[in-house]
Enzyme design. Structure first.
Site, PDB file in Angstrom:
ATOM      1  N   CYS A 158       0.815  -1.112  -0.018  1.00 42.94           N
ATOM      2  CA  CYS A 158       0.061   0.161  -0.054  1.00 42.94           C
ATOM      3  C   CYS A 158       0.978   1.333  -0.182  1.00 42.94           C
ATOM      4  O   CYS A 158       0.394   2.288  -0.778  1.00 42.94           O
ATOM      5  CB  CYS A 158      -1.027   0.094   1.116  1.00 42.94           C
ATOM      6  N   HIS A 215      -3.053   6.362   4.272  1.00 38.68           N
ATOM      7  CA  HIS A 215      -1.774   6.382   4.567  1.00 38.68           C
ATOM      8  C   HIS A 215      -1.238   7.850   4.198  1.00 38.68           C
ATOM      9  O   HIS A 215      -1.754   8.330   3.045  1.00 38.68           O
ATOM     10  CB  HIS A 215      -0.849   5.357   3.863  1.00 38.68           C
TER      11      HIS A 215
HETATM   12  N1  LIG Z   1      -5.003  -3.542   4.204  1.00 40.26           N
HETATM   13  C1  LIG Z   1      -4.149  -2.910   3.265  1.00 40.26           C
HETATM   14  O1  LIG Z   1      -4.090  -1.603   3.359  1.00 40.26           O
HETATM   15  C2  LIG Z   1      -3.492  -3.933   2.345  1.00 40.26           C
HETATM   16  C3  LIG Z   1      -2.670  -2.985   1.540  1.00 40.26           C
HETATM   17  C4  LIG Z   1      -1.946  -3.840   0.557  1.00 40.26           C
HETATM   18  C5  LIG Z   1      -2.161  -5.436   0.728  1.00 40.26           C
HETATM   19  N2  LIG Z   1      -2.849  -5.748   1.625  1.00 40.26           N
HETATM   20  C6  LIG Z   1      -2.819  -7.489   1.423  1.00 40.26           C
HETATM   21  O2  LIG Z   1      -4.189  -7.849   1.303  1.00 40.26           O
HETATM   22  C7  LIG Z   1      -4.516  -8.938   2.077  1.00 40.26           C
HETATM   23  C8  LIG Z   1      -5.725  -8.981   2.956  1.00 40.26           C
HETATM   24  O3  LIG Z   1      -5.643  -7.835   3.950  1.00 40.26           O
HETATM   25  P1  LIG Z   1      -6.819  -7.406   4.510  1.00 40.26           P
HETATM   26  O4  LIG Z   1      -6.160  -6.118   5.121  1.00 40.26           O
HETATM   27  O5  LIG Z   1      -8.070  -7.425   3.710  1.00 40.26           O
HETATM   28  O6  LIG Z   1      -7.053  -8.513   5.679  1.00 40.26           O
HETATM   29  P2  LIG Z   1      -8.129  -9.055   6.762  1.00 40.26           P
HETATM   30  O7  LIG Z   1      -9.216  -7.690   6.905  1.00 40.26           O
HETATM   31  O8  LIG Z   1      -7.723  -9.459   7.752  1.00 40.26           O
HETATM   32  O9  LIG Z   1      -9.045  -9.921   5.920  1.00 40.26           O
HETATM   33  C9  LIG Z   1      -8.401 -11.248   5.635  1.00 40.26           C
HETATM   34  C10 LIG Z   1      -9.227 -12.053   4.723  1.00 40.26           C
HETATM   35  O10 LIG Z   1      -8.588 -13.142   4.446  1.00 40.26           O
HETATM   36  C11 LIG Z   1      -9.468 -14.487   4.733  1.00 40.26           C
HETATM   37  N3  LIG Z   1      -8.597 -15.421   5.015  1.00 40.26           N
HETATM   38  C12 LIG Z   1      -7.608 -15.560   5.975  1.00 40.26           C
HETATM   39  N4  LIG Z   1      -7.125 -16.625   5.984  1.00 40.26           N
HETATM   40  C13 LIG Z   1      -7.826 -17.601   5.245  1.00 40.26           C
HETATM   41  C14 LIG Z   1      -7.756 -18.857   4.821  1.00 40.26           C
HETATM   42  N5  LIG Z   1      -7.000 -19.711   5.291  1.00 40.26           N
HETATM   43  N6  LIG Z   1      -8.681 -19.432   3.791  1.00 40.26           N
HETATM   44  C15 LIG Z   1      -9.556 -18.534   3.073  1.00 40.26           C
HETATM   45  N7  LIG Z   1      -9.700 -17.219   3.696  1.00 40.26           N
HETATM   46  C16 LIG Z   1      -8.951 -16.789   4.320  1.00 40.26           C
HETATM   47  C17 LIG Z   1     -10.385 -13.962   5.711  1.00 40.26           C
HETATM   48  O11 LIG Z   1     -11.575 -14.682   5.785  1.00 40.26           O
HETATM   49  P3  LIG Z   1     -12.286 -14.711   7.152  1.00 40.26           P
HETATM   50  O12 LIG Z   1     -13.093 -13.618   7.357  1.00 40.26           O
HETATM   51  O13 LIG Z   1     -13.115 -16.106   6.933  1.00 40.26           O
HETATM   52  O14 LIG Z   1     -11.311 -14.902   8.386  1.00 40.26           O
HETATM   53  C18 LIG Z   1     -10.718 -12.278   5.118  1.00 40.26           C
HETATM   54  O15 LIG Z   1     -11.632 -12.351   4.249  1.00 40.26           O
HETATM   55  C19 LIG Z   1      -3.381  -9.389   2.855  1.00 40.26           C
HETATM   56  O16 LIG Z   1      -2.305 -10.152   2.186  1.00 40.26           O
HETATM   57  C20 LIG Z   1      -2.590  -7.995   3.073  1.00 40.26           C
HETATM   58  O17 LIG Z   1      -1.179  -8.100   3.131  1.00 40.26           O
HETATM   59  C21 LIG Z   1      -3.573  -5.202   2.491  1.00 40.26           C
END
Ligand SMILES: NC(=O)c1ccc[n+]([C@@H]2O[C@H](COP(=O)([O-])OP(=O)(O)OC[C@H]3O[C@@H](n4cnc5c(N)ncnc54)[C@H](OP(=O)(O)O)[C@@H]3O)[C@@H](O)[C@H]2O)c1
Length: 340
Positions: free
Chosen positions: A130, A243
């Site tokens: 990000c 950010h």
């Molecule tokens: N947030 C940011 O600003 C940002 C920016 C760039 C990249 N990212 C990347 O994007 C990804 C997601 O981030 P997020 O912020 O959206 O995280 P989050 O809010 O914690 O959501 C995680 C998601 O992944 C699912 N999940 C986790 N483990 C799983 C598994 N074993 N099988 C199936 N589904 C699974 C969760 O499902 P459940 O609800 O069922 O647990 C939920 O839908 C990460 O890799 C992060 O590094 C995030």
């Protein structure tokens, strides 16, 4: 005829934004599958005017689906992205797992859209971190004009960058400060985040920098130009979404601040708000929910030969993740798959 699209991690911060943005930008979706873990099987998520019941990623068959936008952590990505790719479904991944693989394109459509054709190496495309995504949107047009030598960046990163658990921790700790009978110990963050700032995002590397800082260095080189030197200090701040970055740029050629402002005004994905008066700049609260990367406080840095300072703010769940992924999906559709 449109696309059969899978959103993986549809219950998370980024996955929900992906669904919003696919609908907002009227991406030609013929059929949508919203996946998450078994834990949230049956949870309803919104897509435009419709709701979708989430399915279990573990048992999903990707055969016949055109593209899968992944927003789960690296561990789950490692297991399921290769399955999707092998089934002929192009993966657009938000985790850091594939970003540094030389065979996998790392794309910010405003900067290196031509890299899209390398998707066929592994049927996977990576989305940057990000903090990198919003910075390179601003660096690229300036680099094209005056060649960037070195960037010094300090970030002020919101808790949503650490997923939904990060947002809950700020919320719960803030409430606990007003109700001292409950104490909320740091779990997602290394120290208390409410009313505090934390100069650590991700793990420490051997040289004393953090992995988040290293990501900004390596990803900027891969997306814009390997010759650009970057040094970063990444800091978590008690902001829910958005950010901010203080960016100092040193160029090979002289670039006047007015010309830099004009270049950025014309650049895709950028909105310049730069009035030299109280409040004449953008702060994270104002950028939340927006597509643009906002640039303010553009000014000459007279302490180096050809220097410019600027302030860069963007919604980390949008340009930093979901929007960029949807823009990659649009690019893939336009340049390669050609449906819709
Ligand atoms: N947030 C940011 O600003 C940002 C920016 C760039 C990249 N990212 C990347 O994007 C990804 C997601 O981030 P997020 O912020 O959206 O995280 P989050 O809010 O914690 O959501 C995680 C998601 O992944 C699912 N999940 C986790 N483990 C799983 C598994 N074993 N099988 C199936 N589904 C699974 C969760 O499902 P459940 O609800 O069922 O647990 C939920 O839908 C990460 O890799 C992060 O590094 C995030």
């Amino acid at each position: 005829m449109g696309y059969r699209v899978v959103v993986v991690g549809a219950t998370g911060n980024v996955g929900r934004e992906m669904l919003n943005i696919l609908a907002e930008r009227q991406f030609p979706v013929d059929e949508l599958a919203a996946l998450a873990s078994r834990r949230s099987l049956g949870t309803e998520v919104s897509f435009g005017d419709t709701t979708h019941t989430t399915k279990d990623l573990d048992t999903f068959d990707f055969t016949g689906w055109d593209m899968a936008l992944f927003a789960v952590g690296s561990d789950a990505t490692k297991v399921y992205a290769p399955k999707a790719a092998a089934a002929g479904c192009v993966v657009i991944d938000n985790s850091s797992l594939y970003r540094y693989d030389p065979d996998i394109p790392l794309i910010v459509p405003e900067c290196n859209p031509e890299a899209i054709h390398d998707y066929k190496n592994k049927n996977i495309i990576a989305n940057p971190n990000c903090s990198t995504a919003q910075m390179v949107v601003a660096l690229k047009p300036l680099h094209d004009r005056a060649r960037i030598k070195r960037v010094v960046v300090s970030t002020y990163q919101s808790v949503s960058g650490a997923g939904k658990e990060g947002m809950d921790e700020l919320w719960d700790q803030t409430k606990a400060i007003y109700n001292p009978t409950t104490e909320v110990e740091p779990k997602k963050f290394q120290k208390q985040i409410a009313f505090n700032v934390i100069p650590q995002i991700d793990i420490f590397m051997e040289d004393g920098s953090t992995k988040e800082e290293w990501k900004m260095v390596v990803e900027t080189k891969k997306i814009v130009d390997p010759s650009i030197k970057v040094t970063a200090t990444c800091v978590r701040v008690p902001v829910f979404v958005g950010h901010s970055e203080a960016v100092n740029i040193e160029f090979e050629e002289f670039l006047d601040e007015d010309e830099a402002r004009d270049i950025l005004r014309e650049a895709p994905g950028i909105m310049v708000i730069d009035k030299r008066e109280p409040g004449g700049y953008v702060s994270p609260i104002e950028c939340a929910g927006d597509f643009a990367t906002f640039i303010s406080r553009i000014r000459q840095d007279s302490t180096v030969e050809n220097g410019i300072n600027l302030w860069c703010v963007s919604d980390n769940l949008r340009k930093g993740a979901a929007l960029n992924a949807v823009q990659i999906a649009e690019l893939l559709g336009r340049e390669v798959l050609k449906k819709g």
